[in-house]
Design a protein around this motif. Structure first.
Motif, PDB file in Angstrom:
ATOM      1  N   ILE A  60      22.424  -5.909 -11.163  1.00 32.22           N
ATOM      2  CA  ILE A  60      21.685  -4.986 -11.839  1.00 32.22           C
ATOM      3  C   ILE A  60      20.372  -5.663 -12.276  1.00 32.22           C
ATOM      4  N   GLU A  61      19.154  -4.967 -12.143  1.00 32.57           N
ATOM      5  CA  GLU A  61      17.975  -5.573 -12.762  1.00 32.57           C
ATOM      6  C   GLU A  61      17.322  -4.472 -13.762  1.00 32.57           C
ATOM      7  N   VAL A  62      16.914  -5.371 -15.000  1.00 28.21           N
ATOM      8  CA  VAL A  62      16.527  -4.200 -16.082  1.00 28.21           C
ATOM      9  C   VAL A  62      15.134  -4.805 -16.222  1.00 28.21           C
ATOM     10  N   HIS A  63      14.273  -3.629 -16.459  1.00 27.55           N
ATOM     11  CA  HIS A  63      12.751  -3.697 -16.763  1.00 27.55           C
ATOM     12  C   HIS A  63      12.424  -2.560 -17.623  1.00 27.55           C
ATOM     13  N   LEU A  64      11.457  -2.758 -18.581  1.00 26.51           N
ATOM     14  CA  LEU A  64      10.780  -1.615 -19.285  1.00 26.51           C
ATOM     15  C   LEU A  64      10.439  -0.500 -18.392  1.00 26.51           C
ATOM     16  N   ASN A  65       9.755  -0.703 -17.418  1.00 25.95           N
ATOM     17  CA  ASN A  65       9.213   0.343 -16.443  1.00 25.95           C
ATOM     18  C   ASN A  65       9.742  -0.017 -15.040  1.00 25.95           C
ATOM     19  N   SER A  66       9.820   1.149 -14.198  1.00 24.33           N
ATOM     20  CA  SER A  66      10.291   1.048 -12.900  1.00 24.33           C
ATOM     21  C   SER A  66       9.091   0.240 -12.021  1.00 24.33           C
ATOM     22  N   SER A  71       5.425  -5.151  -9.610  1.00 23.21           N
ATOM     23  CA  SER A  71       4.692  -6.178 -10.445  1.00 23.21           C
ATOM     24  C   SER A  71       5.274  -7.772 -10.419  1.00 23.21           C
ATOM     25  N   HIS A  72       6.561  -7.748 -10.591  1.00 17.54           N
ATOM     26  CA  HIS A  72       7.296  -8.827 -10.462  1.00 17.54           C
ATOM     27  C   HIS A  72       7.755  -9.393  -8.997  1.00 17.54           C
ATOM     28  N   GLY A  73       7.378  -8.610  -8.133  1.00 16.23           N
ATOM     29  CA  GLY A  73       7.474  -9.086  -6.590  1.00 16.23           C
ATOM     30  C   GLY A  73       8.812  -8.878  -6.232  1.00 16.23           C
ATOM     31  N   HIS A  74       9.742  -8.091  -6.753  1.00 12.47           N
ATOM     32  CA  HIS A  74      11.243  -8.084  -6.214  1.00 12.47           C
ATOM     33  C   HIS A  74      10.981  -7.225  -4.976  1.00 12.47           C
ATOM     34  N   ASP A  92       8.919   5.383 -14.224  1.00 17.64           N
ATOM     35  CA  ASP A  92       7.546   5.902 -13.618  1.00 17.64           C
ATOM     36  C   ASP A  92       7.443   6.073 -12.256  1.00 17.64           C
ATOM     37  N   ILE A  93       8.026   5.282 -11.311  1.00 18.42           N
ATOM     38  CA  ILE A  93       7.996   5.528  -9.965  1.00 18.42           C
ATOM     39  C   ILE A  93       9.266   5.017  -9.399  1.00 18.42           C
ATOM     40  N   SER A 105      17.684   4.448  -9.837  1.00 14.58           N
ATOM     41  CA  SER A 105      17.152   4.015 -11.133  1.00 14.58           C
ATOM     42  C   SER A 105      17.600   4.806 -12.463  1.00 14.58           C
ATOM     43  N   ILE A 106      18.025   4.427 -13.509  1.00 16.17           N
ATOM     44  CA  ILE A 106      18.555   5.292 -14.528  1.00 16.17           C
ATOM     45  C   ILE A 106      17.572   4.947 -15.793  1.00 16.17           C
TER      46      ILE A 106
END
Length: 426
Positions: A60-66, A71-74, A92-93, A105-106
């Protein structure tokens, strides 16, 4: 809001878990949030969730924004192809992995009081952010956390001890000699004492250990304190003896300026500590072996009961005389040497030997020692937290240094309670 805090919220499931729906309308049930990964790669590994009733196991990956996924290149990193769920604050996307597969995404909803509790801790100007709330924490929980912190503090010292062991070809007595010398300098002169011990091997001192005068000449001479010109018999006797031994063993002394004396009490002056250290070397044989054979910390204390030679009864420095007083290593000084030198070394030695009895002995000795007395422990006392022994005070020092100072409240067991719903509703 930070990504670190969002990871904390996911780790401890501090959000509304009812009716979790992905951006694609899928129902999500969390079975296991996963193990947090502090290295490169996805934030949580080995996670288990159900998507529309089907069990998925992965990361599981956690971000503030989808959009942070891109932007992190995942999307170009195959290490993220096994991510089964993207947890965000703002969806957002849609996102896809490097294989072109869309990842569910949740968007999680964090309860307001959790955010407010966290912000309050981070913004508090007191050195101990939870100073108003910590006295209400259950004593059993607090002691349990201190126990983990004390072991953590001991493990932090393992790197230093292991390096010394490598440098001495795993010679326990030689490594212990260097580490105890460092402890003899206490906080102010620990580095010069360590430098001294490294420049004056134990096996060299062993040749002269039956002669206290020669041991003093070697230790005080090697410290750089005999480089001056002093019209005093004892000084010049030491200087002449050291000059002979220096040439014989090709010794290079330290510079006198490395020793600090500012704001030190006379009993802590470098020359007094050096003379007491010489007395310990003169008195001791196979010191570490005797220590690990000791059954109680009182037995260990007796091994460090040393007194500087007669000259120092009336001196704190060369030339200047003082009121006559035996310069014994005080009880409090012995305690600090045991807490900061002996106990960590026993613990790390036991760990390296996979000897749980020695590790337990180190912890037992810590429980038999009184709490340290310093400004940091006094801070804890002022807010109603008192250590019963050095085992607990070491935990408090670790808590202050590694968590409170760095505002790592989300990594702190006490911080978790204060931020959590359970504490607020208590």
């Amino acid at each position: 809001m930070t990504e670190e805090f969002l990871q904390y919220v996911w780790k401890y499931q501090l959000f509304d878990k009812e009716n979790l729906i992905t951006s694609r309308g899928e129902n999500i049930e969390i079975i296991f949030p996963g193990m947090q990964n502090n290295d490169s790669g996805p934030d949580f590994t080995g996670s288990k969730i159900k998507i529309d009733g089907i069990l998925w196991v992965g990361n599981i990956e956690v971000h503030l924004n989808s959009s942070d996924w891109y932007s992190h290149g995942h999307d170009r990193d195959k290490a993220y192809d096994n991510v089964i769920l993207h947890v965000v604050l703002n969806d957002d996307i849609p996102i896809k992995n490097s294989l072109g597969n869309e990842i569910s995404s949740i968007k999680i909803e964090i309860k307001d009081f959790i955010v407010q509790n966290y912000k309050k801790l981070i913004a508090d100007s007191h050195p101990i952010a939870c100073h108003e709330l910590i006295p209400a924490i259950d004593r059993i929980h607090f002691v349990s956390w201190l126990s983990k912190l004390t072991v953590e503090r001991l493990m932090n010292r393992a790197i230093d001890i292991d390096n010394i062991l490598k440098e001495t070809n795993n010679s326990i007595e030689n490594a212990f000699y260097i580490y105890i010398a460092k402890s003899f300098g206490f906080k102010v002169n620990s580095q010069p004492f360590e430098m001294l011990a490294r420049s004056l091997p134990l096996n060299l001192l062993s040749h002269y250990k039956n002669n206290l005068f020669q041991i003093e000449a070697l230790i005080i001479g090697q410290s750089g304190y005999l480089e001056d010109n002093v019209s005093e018999k004892y000084f010049n006797d030491l200087k002449n003896e050291y000059s002979f031994l220096k040439k014989k063993h090709s010794l290079i002394p330290l510079k006198k300026h490395v020793w600090k004396t500012m704001r030190l009490r006379p009993s802590n002056f470098p020359l007094i500590r050096l003379a007491q250290f010489a007395a310990l070397i003169h008195k001791s044989s196979h010191l570490f072996s005797k220590i690990i054979e000791s059954e109680s910390v009182n037995d260990v204390e007796r091994l460090f009961e040393v007194t500087a030679s007669e000259y120092w009864d009336s001196h704190y420095n060369f030339e200047h005389t003082s009121r006559n007083k035996k310069k014994r290593l005080s009880k409090s000084s012995i305690h600090l040497i045991i807490i900061n030198g002996v106990i960590p070394f026993i613990f790390v030695y036991g760990k390296n030997k996979d000897n749980e009895k020695l590790q337990d002995k180190a912890l037992k000795f810590a429980e038999q020692m009184p709490s340290e007395k310093n400004k940091y422990i006094e801070e804890w006392n002022k807010i109603g937290i008192r250590a019963r022994d050095s085992f607990e005070s070491q935990g408090l020092l670790q808590l202050r240094k590694e968590y409170c100072n760095k505002r790592r409240c989300i990594d702190c067991s006490i911080g978790n309670i204060i931020i959590s719903k359970q504490y607020v509703e208590k």
